[in-house]
Design a protein around this motif. Sequence first.
Motif, PDB file in Angstrom:
ATOM      1  N   UNK A   1      33.209  48.326  43.103  1.00 30.57           N
ATOM      2  CA  UNK A   1      31.825  47.855  43.074  1.00 30.57           C
ATOM      3  C   UNK A   1      31.397  47.488  41.652  1.00 30.57           C
ATOM      4  N   UNK A   2      31.737  48.329  40.690  1.00 38.65           N
ATOM      5  CA  UNK A   2      31.367  48.041  39.300  1.00 38.65           C
ATOM      6  C   UNK A   2      32.070  46.782  38.811  1.00 38.65           C
ATOM      7  N   UNK A   3      33.347  46.623  39.139  1.00 38.81           N
ATOM      8  CA  UNK A   3      34.066  45.413  38.730  1.00 38.81           C
ATOM      9  C   UNK A   3      33.449  44.160  39.345  1.00 38.81           C
ATOM     10  N   UNK A   4      33.086  44.227  40.608  1.00 41.52           N
ATOM     11  CA  UNK A   4      32.479  43.056  41.262  1.00 41.52           C
ATOM     12  C   UNK A   4      31.129  42.702  40.635  1.00 41.52           C
ATOM     13  N   UNK A   5      30.310  43.707  40.382  1.00 43.70           N
ATOM     14  CA  UNK A   5      28.991  43.465  39.791  1.00 43.70           C
ATOM     15  C   UNK A   5      29.116  42.977  38.354  1.00 43.70           C
TER      16      UNK A   5
ATOM     17  N   UNK B   1      31.584  41.321  37.036  1.00 40.73           N
ATOM     18  CA  UNK B   1      32.508  40.194  36.884  1.00 40.73           C
ATOM     19  C   UNK B   1      32.004  39.120  35.921  1.00 40.73           C
ATOM     20  N   UNK B   2      30.732  38.703  36.002  1.00 41.96           N
ATOM     21  CA  UNK B   2      30.254  37.707  35.023  1.00 41.96           C
ATOM     22  C   UNK B   2      30.353  38.208  33.574  1.00 41.96           C
ATOM     23  N   UNK B   3      30.084  39.490  33.371  1.00 42.67           N
ATOM     24  CA  UNK B   3      30.196  40.079  32.026  1.00 42.67           C
ATOM     25  C   UNK B   3      31.645  40.060  31.564  1.00 42.67           C
ATOM     26  N   UNK B   4      32.570  40.364  32.464  1.00 39.13           N
ATOM     27  CA  UNK B   4      33.995  40.342  32.133  1.00 39.13           C
ATOM     28  C   UNK B   4      34.430  38.946  31.685  1.00 39.13           C
ATOM     29  N   UNK B   5      33.954  37.933  32.368  1.00 38.88           N
ATOM     30  CA  UNK B   5      34.294  36.550  32.018  1.00 38.88           C
ATOM     31  C   UNK B   5      33.727  36.197  30.645  1.00 38.88           C
ATOM     32  N   UNK B   6      32.469  36.541  30.407  1.00 38.62           N
ATOM     33  CA  UNK B   6      31.827  36.234  29.123  1.00 38.62           C
ATOM     34  C   UNK B   6      32.524  36.963  27.975  1.00 38.62           C
ATOM     35  N   UNK B   7      32.826  38.237  28.164  1.00 34.53           N
ATOM     36  CA  UNK B   7      33.512  39.007  27.122  1.00 34.53           C
ATOM     37  C   UNK B   7      34.893  38.414  26.845  1.00 34.53           C
ATOM     38  N   UNK B   8      35.601  38.030  27.897  1.00 37.54           N
ATOM     39  CA  UNK B   8      36.926  37.412  27.723  1.00 37.54           C
ATOM     40  C   UNK B   8      36.822  36.130  26.903  1.00 37.54           C
ATOM     41  N   UNK B   9      35.808  35.322  27.191  1.00 38.05           N
ATOM     42  CA  UNK B   9      35.625  34.073  26.449  1.00 38.05           C
ATOM     43  C   UNK B   9      35.259  34.362  24.989  1.00 38.05           C
ATOM     44  N   UNK B  10      34.409  35.351  24.753  1.00 33.83           N
ATOM     45  CA  UNK B  10      34.043  35.727  23.378  1.00 33.83           C
ATOM     46  C   UNK B  10      35.273  36.134  22.569  1.00 33.83           C
TER      47      UNK B  10
ATOM     48  N   UNK C   1      40.382  48.918  36.149  1.00 33.04           N
ATOM     49  CA  UNK C   1      41.630  48.475  36.795  1.00 33.04           C
ATOM     50  C   UNK C   1      42.586  49.663  36.882  1.00 33.04           C
ATOM     51  N   UNK C   2      42.629  50.472  35.809  1.00 34.31           N
ATOM     52  CA  UNK C   2      43.454  51.681  35.841  1.00 34.31           C
ATOM     53  C   UNK C   2      42.977  52.656  36.922  1.00 34.31           C
TER      54      UNK C   2
END
Length: 110
Positions: free
Chosen positions: A16-20, A22-31, A100-101
């Motif tokens: 649930x936390x990963x799904x919610x 997800x946009x933050x994960x994408x932005x952080x990855x791009x940063x 993920x772990x």
Amino acid sequence: MYRFTKRLLDLVVSTAILLVSFPVLIIVSMLIKLSSQGPVLYLSKRTGLYGSPFTMFKFRTMVVGADTIGGHSTAKNDSRLISCGAFLRKYKLDELPQLINVINGTLSLI
């Protein structure tokens, strides 16, 4: 029953936390990709339950090879931090990939 419930809780909450987030994960990855060269994730070998080794995932906040350049401790103004690294650490965003772990069973929320 306790182990089953604990594992089920780990799976449901971390998914649930990963799904919610997800946009933050994408932005952080791009940063990270825009601010430095190298991989987005930092993979760290750790020792888990009963001494079994596993690879822990974190967002990379330091230059590639930082562990060979300096010590294990990081100061606020450490020159090894990438430009967004201090921000990611301050708000604990570098820890999100550890979910993920949790999903793969090498870490637990409880």
